[in-house]
Design a protein around this motif. Sequence first.
Motif, mmCIF file in Angstrom:
data_model
loop_
_atom_site.group_PDB
_atom_site.id
_atom_site.type_symbol
_atom_site.label_atom_id
_atom_site.label_comp_id
_atom_site.label_asym_id
_atom_site.label_seq_id
_atom_site.Cartn_x
_atom_site.Cartn_y
_atom_site.Cartn_z
ATOM 1 N N ALA A 108 16.184 -34.921 27.925
ATOM 2 C CA ALA A 108 16.639 -33.884 28.859
ATOM 3 C C ALA A 108 17.881 -33.191 28.313
ATOM 4 O O ALA A 108 18.035 -31.973 28.450
ATOM 5 C CB ALA A 108 16.929 -34.503 30.229
ATOM 6 N N ILE B 137 12.797 -29.620 32.627
ATOM 7 C CA ILE B 137 13.909 -30.572 32.787
ATOM 8 C C ILE B 137 13.871 -31.168 34.188
ATOM 9 O O ILE B 137 13.998 -32.385 34.372
ATOM 10 C CB ILE B 137 15.264 -29.880 32.533
ATOM 11 N N THR C 177 13.431 -35.384 35.395
ATOM 12 C CA THR C 177 14.707 -36.020 35.712
ATOM 13 C C THR C 177 14.672 -36.664 37.105
ATOM 14 O O THR C 177 14.017 -36.164 38.012
ATOM 15 C CB THR C 177 15.862 -35.005 35.649
ATOM 16 N N SER D 250 6.626 -32.243 27.384
ATOM 17 C CA SER D 250 7.296 -31.052 27.897
ATOM 18 C C SER D 250 7.019 -29.824 27.044
ATOM 19 O O SER D 250 7.221 -28.691 27.480
ATOM 20 C CB SER D 250 8.806 -31.289 27.974
#
Length: 445
Positions: free
Chosen positions: A417, A382, A386, A150
């Motif tokens: 997250a 995020i 998820t 990320s």
Amino acid sequence: MSYEMIALLMFASMALLLVTGQRVFAAIGFVAAGAALLLYGEGAIELPYNQVFKLFNWYAMLTLPMFIYMGYILAESGIAEDLYKMLHVWFGRIPGGLAIGTILLMVIISAMNGLSVAGMAIGATIALPEMIRRGYDKVLISGVVQGGSSLGILIPPSVVLVLYGMIARQPVSKLWFAGIMPGLLMASMFIIYILIRAKLNPKLAPAVPEEELNMPFREKLALAKAGIIPLAIFFFMTGLFVFGVTSLVESSAVGATCATLAAVLKGRFSWVMIRETSMKTLSVSCMFLWLILAALAFGAVFDGLGAVRAIETLFITQWELSPWMIIIMMQISFLLLGMFLDDTAMLVIVAPLYIPLVGTLDLGFDNQLIWYGILYTITCQIAYITPPFGYNLFLMRSLAPKDFSLSDIYRSIWPFAAIMMLTIVLLMIFPQIALWLPEQINVRG
């Protein structure tokens, strides 16, 4: 029919096309062109062509293929693998050392590539097998690889921030520098989390055998040379940029040239490698260009309808929402969109609505669009990781061994997250985390 209803129908039509499995750029572009023809008649047939020329006039677009090429050639030449060997030896004695090394590898890969997907692919092919061989917990491995990847859209040269800068008409240089502190903050919190988990439960991350780490300091120093090349390329490229010697585009050319020379010097340059790298670069670059072109056409129709003004009136005048409530609603919508779309698609779909609105809000500080660009990238990532339909979850499932169940992958991502959400909260409370560095440095481009 009111303009608000037309705007709603455009979004509904686009959503329907996306649900049927159409390519994102085709769905957005088709709705934009169709709406323009229905609203403005035959004269609107020139709309897509006008956006093409607008796109080609954006000089900063040249940075995209350069940075994508740089990342791929460093990965294909095996430099990323050398980096992981270095991190394996230097951090092996620390609890969860291989996982921490993976996060650090992702930080360096982010500075080489700027793409989340590329970072995950490198982490899954290099770090994941090594952690499995050392007996690391599957859930921890999955979370580390996904969480670390990320960082790719936050730490410069972030390709997504380049796109945001062009769509929001903000300096890419300021967006890059705005992403450094939040990116390093998030990476540091990932490392702290891994250290705590490994200390509390050593079975999750067994220590590397001492015989593998017990080597002369000279050999360790030789391994450290693996990190010199990518770091030298990054600092040389950004250093010229920071001190005003080169523009953004010129810096991207410097990075691409240095990456090619690095592959040659290491004896790993081949025509097969350059062909594979060029094909991947062309594929990813064309995808971005089509998405931006579709977004420009969609945004042109929206501007003509006055949809931005309608949204502003709805939120501020009719609903009487505070500026921060509007920002929170935007972030929630990004999380929901992320269940179905990737980060770039989310940007090009909502940019015509959200970016002008953010510019009109009074949040109490300057450079709001720069700050929001960082907020956007973290929120989208995020959403990207998820359940139930996060894109990276399924990518991880395809890259991981068969004994990694989807349930394991789902469970693995929640701590990371949560850390990313904490980063967003900190950015909202302390905007200077993102804004301090770009305010201190004046650069070209």
